[in-house]
Design a protein around this motif. Structure first.
Motif, mmCIF file in Angstrom:
data_model
loop_
_atom_site.group_PDB
_atom_site.id
_atom_site.type_symbol
_atom_site.label_atom_id
_atom_site.label_comp_id
_atom_site.label_asym_id
_atom_site.label_seq_id
_atom_site.Cartn_x
_atom_site.Cartn_y
_atom_site.Cartn_z
ATOM 1 N N MET A 2 0.855 -1.196 0.000
ATOM 2 C CA MET A 2 0.000 0.000 0.000
ATOM 3 C C MET A 2 0.883 1.236 0.000
ATOM 4 N N ASN A 3 0.345 2.341 -0.469
ATOM 5 C CA ASN A 3 1.044 3.624 -0.394
ATOM 6 C C ASN A 3 0.863 4.177 1.023
ATOM 7 N N ILE A 4 1.754 3.763 1.925
ATOM 8 C CA ILE A 4 1.614 4.137 3.326
ATOM 9 C C ILE A 4 1.784 5.638 3.505
ATOM 10 N N GLU A 5 2.678 6.227 2.735
ATOM 11 C CA GLU A 5 2.947 7.659 2.877
ATOM 12 C C GLU A 5 1.691 8.498 2.640
ATOM 13 N N SER A 6 0.931 8.151 1.613
ATOM 14 C CA SER A 6 -0.285 8.917 1.313
ATOM 15 C C SER A 6 -1.311 8.769 2.425
ATOM 16 N N LEU A 7 -1.436 7.563 2.971
ATOM 17 C CA LEU A 7 -2.373 7.344 4.061
ATOM 18 C C LEU A 7 -1.937 8.101 5.313
ATOM 19 N N ALA A 8 -0.649 8.056 5.622
ATOM 20 C CA ALA A 8 -0.137 8.733 6.810
ATOM 21 C C ALA A 8 -0.330 10.244 6.724
ATOM 22 N N ALA A 9 -0.283 10.779 5.521
ATOM 23 C CA ALA A 9 -0.398 12.230 5.346
ATOM 24 C C ALA A 9 -1.741 12.770 5.802
ATOM 25 N N THR A 10 -2.766 11.915 5.923
ATOM 26 C CA THR A 10 -4.082 12.391 6.340
ATOM 27 C C THR A 10 -4.131 12.739 7.817
ATOM 28 N N VAL A 11 -3.210 12.215 8.625
ATOM 29 C CA VAL A 11 -3.245 12.475 10.067
ATOM 30 C C VAL A 11 -1.919 12.989 10.628
ATOM 31 N N CYS A 12 -0.845 12.863 9.877
ATOM 32 C CA CYS A 12 0.477 13.145 10.430
ATOM 33 C C CYS A 12 0.902 14.590 10.206
ATOM 34 N N GLY A 13 1.488 15.165 11.243
ATOM 35 C CA GLY A 13 2.153 16.448 11.081
ATOM 36 C C GLY A 13 3.578 16.282 10.601
ATOM 37 N N TRP A 14 4.107 15.071 10.736
ATOM 38 C CA TRP A 14 5.479 14.746 10.311
ATOM 39 C C TRP A 14 5.505 13.271 9.939
ATOM 40 N N GLN A 15 6.195 12.952 8.849
ATOM 41 C CA GLN A 15 6.391 11.551 8.498
ATOM 42 C C GLN A 15 7.674 11.396 7.701
ATOM 43 N N ARG A 16 8.208 10.188 7.743
ATOM 44 C CA ARG A 16 9.429 9.895 6.989
ATOM 45 C C ARG A 16 9.506 8.391 6.741
ATOM 46 N N THR A 17 10.036 8.025 5.589
ATOM 47 C CA THR A 17 10.347 6.627 5.295
ATOM 48 C C THR A 17 11.859 6.473 5.323
ATOM 49 N N SER A 18 12.346 5.617 6.203
ATOM 50 C CA SER A 18 13.797 5.426 6.328
ATOM 51 C C SER A 18 14.349 4.808 5.058
ATOM 52 N N LYS A 19 15.495 5.313 4.624
ATOM 53 C CA LYS A 19 16.115 4.868 3.371
ATOM 54 C C LYS A 19 17.350 4.004 3.587
ATOM 55 N N SER A 20 17.961 4.119 4.774
ATOM 56 C CA SER A 20 19.206 3.407 5.034
ATOM 57 C C SER A 20 19.293 3.077 6.509
ATOM 58 N N VAL A 21 19.959 1.961 6.817
ATOM 59 C CA VAL A 21 20.124 1.595 8.223
ATOM 60 C C VAL A 21 20.949 2.638 8.969
ATOM 61 N N THR A 22 21.810 3.348 8.267
ATOM 62 C CA THR A 22 22.629 4.378 8.916
ATOM 63 C C THR A 22 21.795 5.590 9.343
ATOM 64 N N ASP A 23 20.564 5.709 8.800
ATOM 65 C CA ASP A 23 19.706 6.852 9.131
ATOM 66 C C ASP A 23 18.716 6.541 10.250
ATOM 67 N N LEU A 24 18.650 5.290 10.692
ATOM 68 C CA LEU A 24 17.558 4.889 11.579
ATOM 69 C C LEU A 24 17.574 5.629 12.912
ATOM 70 N N SER A 25 18.738 5.827 13.497
ATOM 71 C CA SER A 25 18.784 6.510 14.784
ATOM 72 C C SER A 25 18.384 7.977 14.638
ATOM 73 N N SER A 26 18.913 8.652 13.647
ATOM 74 C CA SER A 26 18.547 10.063 13.453
ATOM 75 C C SER A 26 17.086 10.194 13.046
ATOM 76 N N ASP A 27 16.584 9.257 12.234
ATOM 77 C CA ASP A 27 15.166 9.284 11.870
ATOM 78 C C ASP A 27 14.285 9.137 13.108
ATOM 79 N N THR A 28 14.655 8.219 14.004
ATOM 80 C CA THR A 28 13.864 7.995 15.215
ATOM 81 C C THR A 28 13.918 9.216 16.128
ATOM 82 N N ALA A 29 15.103 9.786 16.310
ATOM 83 C CA ALA A 29 15.236 10.976 17.145
ATOM 84 C C ALA A 29 14.434 12.136 16.572
ATOM 85 N N ASP A 30 14.468 12.302 15.263
ATOM 86 C CA ASP A 30 13.677 13.366 14.627
ATOM 87 C C ASP A 30 12.185 13.126 14.825
#
Length: 271
Positions: free
Chosen positions: A113-141
Motif C-alpha cells: 500500500m502507499n503508506i505515505e499517502s495514508l499517513a499524510a491524512t493524520v500526520c504532522g510529520w512523516q518519513r520513510t527510512s532509506k538506510s540503516v545508517t539513518d535509523l537513529s537520526s530518523d527515530t530521534a527526529d
C-alpha cells in the motif's frame, strides 16, 4: 546491533517509556528488540484501533511520547480514526510502521500500500527510512516532532530492521522551543488594562493547572473574563484550579457569548 535495536535504543534514550503494539511479520525484528532491550514497556493490543486509542490517551494525559508499532498500511488504516482524534488533541504519538523489504515491494505483495499517502491524512510529520545508517537520526527526529504535539509516522522497511549497523551511535532528541512574540505580549497587556470588557480564550497547555492559575491571576488583576476552547483535549479540574466555561459549540451561541467583548485574546487556540 541491528536496525530494530537501534530504533528501540534511540526511542528509549529520547524518553519513550511505553509502546502499544499490534505487529505482524514485517515488525518481528522490532518485537525481538522490545523483548531484549530494557526500558520500554511493550503492551500487546488486540487491534490497531486499541493501539492508537491507547497511545492518544496516554500521550494526551502524560505529555510523553506514546509509541505504537503497526503492521504495514492496512494496520495504519485500522488505527487511523483514533490517530485523527490524536491529531485534534495535539497528542504526542509516534507510530513506527513496518514496511515490506525494499526488494520485495516491486513484487506487489498482498498488503502492499502507499503508506505515505495514508499517513499524510493524520500526520504532522512523516518519513520513510532509506538506510540503516539513518535509523537513529530518523527515530530521534520523529520523537522531536511528536513532542511538538503532533502525530508522526516513521515507516521502516523490513530489511533495514534486521540489517546490522556499522555505526551504533544514538542520536539525540532536540527539545522543541516555541518563540515568544514580546511585542504581541506588550500589546496584550496594554489592551487588557485599557479595554473595559475583554476575554481570554484558553486552549492547549494553558488548560493545565499552571496555565489556568496564571489566567486566574490575570483575571484578578484586570477584570477580564475567561473562556476555554469548545473541545479541549485535556483540561485539569479540582481544588485550587479555577473553573473556566467552554465557548459554546453552535455558532449563534458562540457569537452571542463573545459579542459583549471589545477585545478577545487567544492563548494556544487558533483564531
Amino acid at each position: 546491533m541491528n536496525g530494530a535495536e537501534l530504533i528501540i535504543r534511540t526511542a528509549h534514550a529520547a524518553g519513550v517509556e511505553l509502546c502499544f503494539a499490534n505487529p505482524g511479520t514485517t515488525e518481528m525484528p522490532l518485537v525481538e528488540a522490545l523483548d531484549t532491550i530494557p526500558g520500554i514497556r511493550a503492551i500487546l493490543c488486540l487491534s490497531e484501533g486499541v493501539c492508537t486509542g491507547a497511545a492518544d490517551g496516554y500521550g494526551r494525559i502524560s505529555g510523553k511520547p506514546a509509541m505504537t508499532v503497526l503492521h504495514l498500511g492496512p494496520g495504519l488504516a485500522n488505527g487511523i480514526s483514533n490517530l485523527h482524534n490524536a491529531r485534534r488533541g495535539h497528542s504526542p504519538v509516534l507510530n513506527i510502521i513496518g514496511e515490506h523489504a525494499t526488494w520485495h515491494r516491486p513484487s506487489d505483495p498482498p498488503l502492499n500500500m502507499n503508506i505515505e499517502s495514508l499517513a499524510a491524512t493524520v500526520c504532522g510529520w512523516q518519513r520513510t527510512s532509506k538506510s540503516v545508517t539513518d535509523l537513529s537520526s530518523d527515530t530521534a527526529d520523529a520523537v522531536t516532532a511528536s513532542l511538538r504535539g503532533q502525530v508522526v509516522c516513521l515507516i521502516v522497511p523490513h530489511d533495514l530492521q534486521w540489517t546490522d549497523c556499522a555505526d551504533e551511535t544514538i542520536s539525540k532528541t532536540m527539545t522543541p522551543v516555541e518563540s515568544v512574540d514580546e511585542h504581541a505580549i506588550g500589546n496584550a497587556v496594554k489592551l487588557l488594562r485599557s479595554v473595559p470588557k475583554s476575554v481570554i480564550l484558553l486552549g492547549g497547555q494553558t488548560l493545565q493547572k499552571r496555565g489556568l492559575q496564571a489566567a486566574a491571576r490575570i483575571r484578578s488583576a484586570t477584570g477580564c473574563d475567561l473562556f476555554c476552547e469548545t473541545l479541549p483535549a485535556h483540561m485539569e479540574r479540582g481544588r485550587g484550579i479555577p473553573a473556566v466555561d467552554r465557548l459554546p459549540y453552535f455558532p449563534e451561541q458562540a457569537v452571542a457569548a463573545l459579542s459583549a467583548y471589545e477585545a478577545v485574546f487567544l492563548a494556544e487556540t487558533p483564531e
